[in-house]
Design a protein around this motif. Structure first.
Motif, PDB file in Angstrom:
ATOM      1  N   PHE A 101     -24.284-104.634 -79.090  1.00  0.00           N
ATOM      2  CA  PHE A 101     -24.840-103.465 -79.769  1.00  0.00           C
ATOM      3  C   PHE A 101     -25.885-103.869 -80.804  1.00  0.00           C
ATOM      4  N   LYS A 102     -25.614-104.936 -81.569  1.00  0.00           N
ATOM      5  CA  LYS A 102     -26.560-105.384 -82.593  1.00  0.00           C
ATOM      6  C   LYS A 102     -27.893-105.817 -81.998  1.00  0.00           C
ATOM      7  N   ALA A 103     -27.906-106.178 -80.724  1.00  0.00           N
ATOM      8  CA  ALA A 103     -29.147-106.593 -80.063  1.00  0.00           C
ATOM      9  C   ALA A 103     -29.974-105.403 -79.568  1.00  0.00           C
ATOM     10  N   LEU A 104     -29.387-104.213 -79.533  1.00  0.00           N
ATOM     11  CA  LEU A 104     -30.122-103.029 -79.074  1.00  0.00           C
ATOM     12  C   LEU A 104     -31.225-102.658 -80.059  1.00  0.00           C
ATOM     13  N   GLN A 105     -32.181-101.889 -79.574  1.00  0.00           N
ATOM     14  CA  GLN A 105     -33.356-101.535 -80.351  1.00  0.00           C
ATOM     15  C   GLN A 105     -33.264-100.123 -80.938  1.00  0.00           C
ATOM     16  N   LEU A 106     -33.450-100.034 -82.234  1.00  0.00           N
ATOM     17  CA  LEU A 106     -33.642 -98.745 -82.908  1.00  0.00           C
ATOM     18  C   LEU A 106     -35.114 -98.369 -82.797  1.00  0.00           C
ATOM     19  N   GLU A 107     -35.419 -97.101 -82.919  1.00  0.00           N
ATOM     20  CA  GLU A 107     -36.812 -96.654 -82.890  1.00  0.00           C
ATOM     21  C   GLU A 107     -37.589 -97.126 -84.114  1.00  0.00           C
ATOM     22  N   LYS A 108     -36.882 -97.259 -85.247  1.00  0.00           N
ATOM     23  CA  LYS A 108     -37.511 -97.705 -86.489  1.00  0.00           C
ATOM     24  C   LYS A 108     -36.434 -98.291 -87.385  1.00  0.00           C
ATOM     25  N   GLY A 109     -36.870 -99.075 -88.351  1.00  0.00           N
ATOM     26  CA  GLY A 109     -35.946 -99.638 -89.315  1.00  0.00           C
ATOM     27  C   GLY A 109     -36.195 -99.043 -90.689  1.00  0.00           C
ATOM     28  N   ARG A 162     -26.970 -93.052 -89.891  1.00  0.00           N
ATOM     29  CA  ARG A 162     -27.003 -91.977 -88.880  1.00  0.00           C
ATOM     30  C   ARG A 162     -27.757 -92.430 -87.628  1.00  0.00           C
ATOM     31  N   ASP A 163     -28.893 -93.123 -87.825  1.00  0.00           N
ATOM     32  CA  ASP A 163     -29.674 -93.615 -86.686  1.00  0.00           C
ATOM     33  C   ASP A 163     -28.881 -94.630 -85.866  1.00  0.00           C
ATOM     34  N   VAL A 164     -28.176 -95.521 -86.542  1.00  0.00           N
ATOM     35  CA  VAL A 164     -27.367 -96.528 -85.856  1.00  0.00           C
ATOM     36  C   VAL A 164     -26.241 -95.847 -85.071  1.00  0.00           C
ATOM     37  N   CYS A 165     -25.614 -94.869 -85.677  1.00  0.00           N
ATOM     38  CA  CYS A 165     -24.528 -94.155 -85.010  1.00  0.00           C
ATOM     39  C   CYS A 165     -25.053 -93.390 -83.790  1.00  0.00           C
ATOM     40  N   ALA A 166     -26.202 -92.759 -83.923  1.00  0.00           N
ATOM     41  CA  ALA A 166     -26.799 -92.026 -82.801  1.00  0.00           C
ATOM     42  C   ALA A 166     -27.151 -92.977 -81.654  1.00  0.00           C
ATOM     43  N   LEU A 167     -27.635 -94.167 -81.991  1.00  0.00           N
ATOM     44  CA  LEU A 167     -27.933 -95.159 -80.954  1.00  0.00           C
ATOM     45  C   LEU A 167     -26.660 -95.553 -80.220  1.00  0.00           C
ATOM     46  N   HIS A 168     -25.586 -95.773 -80.957  1.00  0.00           N
ATOM     47  CA  HIS A 168     -24.316 -96.131 -80.320  1.00  0.00           C
ATOM     48  C   HIS A 168     -23.858 -95.019 -79.384  1.00  0.00           C
ATOM     49  N   LEU A 169     -23.928 -93.804 -79.836  1.00  0.00           N
ATOM     50  CA  LEU A 169     -23.496 -92.668 -79.018  1.00  0.00           C
ATOM     51  C   LEU A 169     -24.358 -92.540 -77.759  1.00  0.00           C
ATOM     52  N   SER A 170     -25.640 -92.843 -77.881  1.00  0.00           N
ATOM     53  CA  SER A 170     -26.553 -92.692 -76.739  1.00  0.00           C
ATOM     54  C   SER A 170     -26.295 -93.707 -75.632  1.00  0.00           C
ATOM     55  N   GLN A 171     -25.542 -94.759 -75.913  1.00  0.00           N
ATOM     56  CA  GLN A 171     -25.292 -95.797 -74.916  1.00  0.00           C
ATOM     57  C   GLN A 171     -24.328 -95.351 -73.828  1.00  0.00           C
ATOM     58  N   GLY A 172     -23.520 -94.353 -74.109  1.00  0.00           N
ATOM     59  CA  GLY A 172     -22.588 -93.857 -73.105  1.00  0.00           C
ATOM     60  C   GLY A 172     -21.407 -94.782 -72.855  1.00  0.00           C
ATOM     61  N   ASN A 173     -21.358 -95.910 -73.529  1.00  0.00           N
ATOM     62  CA  ASN A 173     -20.257 -96.864 -73.375  1.00  0.00           C
ATOM     63  C   ASN A 173     -19.554 -96.965 -74.721  1.00  0.00           C
ATOM     64  N   VAL A 174     -18.403 -96.342 -74.843  1.00  0.00           N
ATOM     65  CA  VAL A 174     -17.725 -96.312 -76.133  1.00  0.00           C
ATOM     66  C   VAL A 174     -17.171 -97.667 -76.542  1.00  0.00           C
ATOM     67  N   SER A 175     -17.123 -98.623 -75.610  1.00  0.00           N
ATOM     68  CA  SER A 175     -16.543 -99.925 -75.942  1.00  0.00           C
ATOM     69  C   SER A 175     -17.552-101.068 -75.850  1.00  0.00           C
ATOM     70  N   SER A 217     -21.137 -81.793 -76.645  1.00  0.00           N
ATOM     71  CA  SER A 217     -19.932 -81.235 -76.027  1.00  0.00           C
ATOM     72  C   SER A 217     -18.707 -81.335 -76.935  1.00  0.00           C
ATOM     73  N   GLY A 218     -18.775 -82.191 -77.960  1.00  0.00           N
ATOM     74  CA  GLY A 218     -17.619 -82.412 -78.817  1.00  0.00           C
ATOM     75  C   GLY A 218     -16.547 -83.266 -78.164  1.00  0.00           C
ATOM     76  N   LYS A 219     -16.894 -83.914 -77.052  1.00  0.00           N
ATOM     77  CA  LYS A 219     -15.933 -84.741 -76.322  1.00  0.00           C
ATOM     78  C   LYS A 219     -16.134 -86.234 -76.572  1.00  0.00           C
ATOM     79  N   ARG A 220     -17.284 -86.611 -77.140  1.00  0.00           N
ATOM     80  CA  ARG A 220     -17.570 -88.020 -77.417  1.00  0.00           C
ATOM     81  C   ARG A 220     -18.093 -88.158 -78.833  1.00  0.00           C
ATOM     82  N   GLY A 221     -17.716 -89.248 -79.456  1.00  0.00           N
ATOM     83  CA  GLY A 221     -18.209 -89.524 -80.793  1.00  0.00           C
ATOM     84  C   GLY A 221     -18.301 -91.014 -81.028  1.00  0.00           C
ATOM     85  N   SER A 222     -19.088 -91.391 -82.006  1.00  0.00           N
ATOM     86  CA  SER A 222     -19.232 -92.789 -82.399  1.00  0.00           C
ATOM     87  C   SER A 222     -19.035 -92.907 -83.894  1.00  0.00           C
TER      88      SER A 222
END
Length: 104
Positions: A50-58, A31-44, A4-9
């Motif tokens: 956040f560091k405890a969240l899981q990425l799909e791969k490292g 890019r993967d880390v940024c996408a994970l942050h954006l997917s959380q829906g909580n900008v703060s 939507s161009g209304k949210r970014g991380s």
């Protein structure tokens, strides 16, 4: 940015040299880390949470891995110290928008 161009991380992952910052593995990881942050829906979301969240791969792991452990893998992958210092988001309403910028 979301569709939507209304949210970014934005995430800040520091490396010691520009050589690492230009490495395609490092860039893909950020890019993967940024996408994970954006997917959380909580900008703060707090950085520690956040560091405890899981990425799909490292950088070396093909399965799920915490952001914190993935940063450690990145250190082993590129042979330089890397640190994640900031993860933040921005959400706007109305006529405003969030736009992309990458400092190189």
């Amino acid at each position: 940015l979301d569709a939507s161009g209304k949210r970014g991380s934005v995430v800040e992952v520091n490396s010691e040299t520009d050589f690492v910052a230009r490495n395609p593995i490092f860039q893909s990881f950020v890019r993967d880390v940024c996408a994970l942050h954006l997917s959380q829906g909580n900008v703060s979301i707090p950085l520690a949470d956040f560091k405890a969240l899981q990425l799909e791969k490292g950088p070396q792991t093909t399965g799920k891995i915490s952001v914190e452990d993935a940063v450690k893998e990145m250190v082993a992958t590129v042979g330089e110290n890397c640190q994640m210092r900031t993860a933040a988001g921005l959400e706007v309403s109305g006529a405003g928008g969030v736009f992309r910028y990458m400092h190189t």
